[in-house]
Write a protein that holds these residues in place. Structure first.
Motif, mmCIF file in Angstrom:
data_model
loop_
_atom_site.group_PDB
_atom_site.id
_atom_site.type_symbol
_atom_site.label_atom_id
_atom_site.label_comp_id
_atom_site.label_asym_id
_atom_site.label_seq_id
_atom_site.Cartn_x
_atom_site.Cartn_y
_atom_site.Cartn_z
ATOM 1 N N PHE A 146 3.900 6.688 -2.825
ATOM 2 C CA PHE A 146 3.921 7.922 -2.029
ATOM 3 C C PHE A 146 3.396 7.675 -0.614
ATOM 4 N N VAL A 147 4.151 8.115 0.380
ATOM 5 C CA VAL A 147 3.643 8.144 1.766
ATOM 6 C C VAL A 147 3.765 9.583 2.246
ATOM 7 N N SER A 148 2.669 10.150 2.666
ATOM 8 C CA SER A 148 2.664 11.573 3.027
ATOM 9 C C SER A 148 3.402 11.811 4.336
ATOM 10 N N LYS B 131 7.049 11.072 11.770
ATOM 11 C CA LYS B 131 5.851 10.668 12.505
ATOM 12 C C LYS B 131 5.402 9.244 12.231
ATOM 13 N N ARG B 132 5.848 8.690 11.128
ATOM 14 C CA ARG B 132 5.181 7.491 10.639
ATOM 15 C C ARG B 132 6.118 6.314 10.470
ATOM 16 N N GLU B 133 5.706 5.157 10.993
ATOM 17 C CA GLU B 133 6.495 3.943 10.895
ATOM 18 C C GLU B 133 5.566 2.772 10.589
ATOM 19 N N HIS C 30 -9.337 8.025 -3.682
ATOM 20 C CA HIS C 30 -9.597 6.606 -3.464
ATOM 21 C C HIS C 30 -8.257 5.941 -3.180
ATOM 22 N N ASN C 31 -8.265 4.987 -2.255
ATOM 23 C CA ASN C 31 -7.080 4.196 -1.965
ATOM 24 C C ASN C 31 -7.202 2.949 -2.846
ATOM 25 N N THR C 32 -6.550 2.976 -4.010
ATOM 26 C CA THR C 32 -6.870 2.045 -5.091
ATOM 27 C C THR C 32 -5.755 1.037 -5.353
ATOM 28 N N LEU D 137 -12.125 1.566 5.716
ATOM 29 C CA LEU D 137 -11.181 2.667 5.975
ATOM 30 C C LEU D 137 -10.718 2.666 7.428
ATOM 31 N N PHE D 138 -9.460 3.026 7.625
ATOM 32 C CA PHE D 138 -8.772 2.888 8.912
ATOM 33 C C PHE D 138 -9.049 4.121 9.782
ATOM 34 N N ASP D 139 -10.182 4.110 10.456
ATOM 35 C CA ASP D 139 -10.535 5.175 11.408
ATOM 36 C C ASP D 139 -10.352 4.589 12.800
ATOM 37 N N LYS E 280 -7.618 8.651 10.757
ATOM 38 C CA LYS E 280 -8.969 8.946 10.277
ATOM 39 C C LYS E 280 -8.915 8.965 8.748
ATOM 40 N N GLU E 281 -8.749 7.777 8.188
ATOM 41 C CA GLU E 281 -8.593 7.673 6.736
ATOM 42 C C GLU E 281 -9.809 8.225 6.001
ATOM 43 N N SER E 282 -10.982 8.104 6.623
ATOM 44 C CA SER E 282 -12.212 8.544 5.935
ATOM 45 C C SER E 282 -12.275 10.072 5.787
ATOM 46 N N ASN E 283 -11.411 10.795 6.518
ATOM 47 C CA ASN E 283 -11.388 12.255 6.358
ATOM 48 C C ASN E 283 -11.027 12.663 4.934
ATOM 49 N N PHE E 284 -10.189 11.814 4.293
ATOM 50 C CA PHE E 284 -9.701 12.217 2.965
ATOM 51 C C PHE E 284 -9.884 11.124 1.909
ATOM 52 N N THR E 285 -10.608 10.062 2.263
ATOM 53 C CA THR E 285 -10.739 8.918 1.341
ATOM 54 C C THR E 285 -12.202 8.547 1.149
ATOM 55 N N VAL F 156 -6.992 -4.431 0.283
ATOM 56 C CA VAL F 156 -5.954 -3.506 0.783
ATOM 57 C C VAL F 156 -5.963 -3.477 2.317
ATOM 58 N N CYS F 157 -4.817 -3.738 2.915
ATOM 59 C CA CYS F 157 -4.473 -3.436 4.309
ATOM 60 C C CYS F 157 -5.575 -3.718 5.341
ATOM 61 N N TYR F 158 -6.222 -2.705 5.860
ATOM 62 C CA TYR F 158 -7.217 -2.837 6.941
ATOM 63 C C TYR F 158 -8.361 -3.784 6.564
ATOM 64 N N ASP F 159 -8.604 -3.996 5.271
ATOM 65 C CA ASP F 159 -9.597 -4.984 4.816
ATOM 66 C C ASP F 159 -9.376 -6.347 5.466
ATOM 67 N N GLU G 230 0.854 -1.190 0.000
ATOM 68 C CA GLU G 230 0.000 0.000 0.000
ATOM 69 C C GLU G 230 0.894 1.245 0.000
ATOM 70 N N ALA G 231 0.468 2.270 -0.710
ATOM 71 C CA ALA G 231 1.192 3.549 -0.728
ATOM 72 C C ALA G 231 2.615 3.417 -1.262
ATOM 73 N N PHE G 232 2.807 2.464 -2.209
ATOM 74 C CA PHE G 232 4.138 2.213 -2.786
ATOM 75 C C PHE G 232 4.719 3.478 -3.421
ATOM 76 N N ALA H 241 0.221 -1.220 4.820
ATOM 77 C CA ALA H 241 1.114 -0.322 5.562
ATOM 78 C C ALA H 241 0.602 -0.364 6.999
ATOM 79 N N PHE H 242 0.792 -1.505 7.647
ATOM 80 C CA PHE H 242 0.278 -1.700 9.005
ATOM 81 C C PHE H 242 1.080 -0.852 9.997
ATOM 82 N N THR H 243 0.425 -0.453 11.061
ATOM 83 C CA THR H 243 1.163 0.243 12.113
ATOM 84 C C THR H 243 2.006 -0.780 12.872
ATOM 85 N N ARG H 244 3.068 -0.288 13.519
ATOM 86 C CA ARG H 244 3.935 -1.207 14.269
ATOM 87 C C ARG H 244 3.150 -1.902 15.390
HETATM 88 O O1 LIG Z 1 -2.376 6.743 4.016
HETATM 89 C C1 LIG Z 1 -1.395 6.164 3.548
HETATM 90 O O2 LIG Z 1 -0.315 6.737 3.307
HETATM 91 C C2 LIG Z 1 -1.477 4.702 3.307
HETATM 92 N N1 LIG Z 1 -2.579 4.101 3.974
HETATM 93 C C3 LIG Z 1 -2.502 3.617 5.193
HETATM 94 O O3 LIG Z 1 -1.481 3.675 5.832
HETATM 95 C C4 LIG Z 1 -3.725 2.958 5.754
HETATM 96 C C5 LIG Z 1 -4.759 3.981 6.073
HETATM 97 S S1 LIG Z 1 -4.232 5.240 7.184
HETATM 98 N N2 LIG Z 1 -3.352 2.177 6.907
HETATM 99 C C6 LIG Z 1 -4.003 1.103 7.296
HETATM 100 O O4 LIG Z 1 -5.016 0.690 6.748
HETATM 101 C C7 LIG Z 1 -3.388 0.400 8.512
HETATM 102 C C8 LIG Z 1 -4.166 -0.786 9.000
HETATM 103 C C9 LIG Z 1 -3.587 -1.323 10.261
HETATM 104 O O5 LIG Z 1 -2.519 -0.979 10.687
HETATM 105 C C10 LIG Z 1 -4.374 -2.329 11.007
HETATM 106 O O6 LIG Z 1 -5.420 -2.834 10.523
HETATM 107 O O7 LIG Z 1 -3.959 -2.653 12.128
#
Ligand SMILES: O=C(O)CNC(=O)[C@H](CS)NC(=O)CCC(=O)C(=O)O
Length: 308
Positions: free
Chosen positions: A74-76, A246-248, A124-126, A145-147, A157-162, A182-185, A70-72, A209-212
């Protein structure tokens, strides 16, 4: 149609004839897949160069489908940055990745592309699947979405911008019928049940892109559970390490077989590399024949005529 955006429950562009031909021709063989682990940043050019190098390495190793996390691209590093760089699927960023596929004759799973959304405040996170001629075969837009308030970490709060998708997507490929997620799915098993038992997926793709914190607690268990309960291969390409201040992300890219065995892995401490394994269609058939869970289901609303 090379680029299917139809609001059809399944995007599948190869004819059923070709899909049968794939299965027959591979009955006794295996096909190589790779899962990339990398540490993308907000430098689009540097990320592309890393991907380009890995595509060439994978191609030399005989990989037919290479899966990126995910986010190959670009990561903000700050709020709003992803919206600024979001592009349509036929925009210049994705075109360059399609060229990579064509030049190296390899299928690419590009999980988690920032696709321009319905308005300026949403993308869209595509997950984009590109074939070995560089054509886009399918698009899957992340549904869940990862809220989430991650303990000891931060509030996401992924839904803020997705804007979430609402279509389930499978696609036939040389490595079998792929189910795109994708990821949280991964935390929503009903999606994977539908992919296997309604749409006959054989290989489930989980770019992440799971959190640590959540990765250490849940990543491997969730992925192995999905492989076991669907009797599918699971290919999980992961972002790893520190993207910015901020991000790992938690690495540990995995390829898992339909019995739940880990057949390739890149440990979390490795930031960049490719996990490689062979998809063996006879292994899928044998696990499903010996333990025919498709015929034993009683409760799922997705139950259908037995399938193998
Ligand atoms: O926004 C980006 O740059 C890329 N997207 C992500 O990192 C997304 C949404 S914030 N992350 C997850 O879905 C993590 C899921 C997770 O860690 C879990 O299910 O435990």
């Amino acid at each position: 149609m090379a680029l299917s955006l139809a609001r059809n429950p399944i995007h599948r562009s190869l004819s059923s004839f070709r899909s049968r031909a794939f299965k027959c021709s591979m009955a006794a063989s295996s096909i190589r897949v790779g899962a990339v682990q990398m540490t993308s940043t907000n430098d689009i050019e540097a990320n592309f160069n890393t991907c380009s190098r890995l595509v060439k390495e994978a191609s030399i190793a005989g990989v037919k489908l290479l899966c990126f996390p995910e986010a190959f691209s670009f990561v903000s590093s700050r709020d709003g940055e992803s919206l600024e760089i979001a592009e349509p699927i036929d925009g210049p960023i994705m075109q360059r990745y399609c060229s990579l596929a064509r030049e190296s004759n390899i299928w690419l799973s590009l999980g988690g592309f920032q696709e321009k959304g319905p308005d300026d405040n949403h993308l869209h996170n595509t997950h984009v699947l590109v074939d070995d001629t560089g054509s886009i075969k399918s698009l899957y837009r992340k549904i869940h979405l990862f809220d989430v308030d991650v303990p000891g970490n931060m509030v996401y709060k992924e839904s803020n911008f997705t804007t979430p998708g609402d279509d389930i997507v499978v696609e036939d490929s040389p490595v079998g019928r792929l189910g795109l997620t994708v990821c949280y799915d991964i935390r929503f098993p009903e999606l994977y049940q539908l992919l296997r038992f309604q749409h006959n997926a054989q290989v489930l793709l989980v770019p992440a892109a799971f959190t640590r914190v959540t990765g250490e607690a849940h990543w491997e268990i969730l992925l192995r559970a999905r492989a076991i309960e669907t009797q599918c291969y699971v290919v999980a390409a992961a972002q790893a390490g520190k993207h910015n201040e901020k991000r790992e992300s938690y690495g540990d890219s995995l390829i898992i077989d339909p019995w739940g065995r880990i057949i390739a892995r890149l440990p979390d401490r490795l930031s960049t590399g490719i996990a490689i394994a062979d998809i063996d269609f006879s292994n899928i058939d044998s696990v499903r024949t010996r333990m025919p869970i498709a015929n034993h289901q009683k409760l799922g609303t997705w139950r259908k005529a037995p399938c193998l």
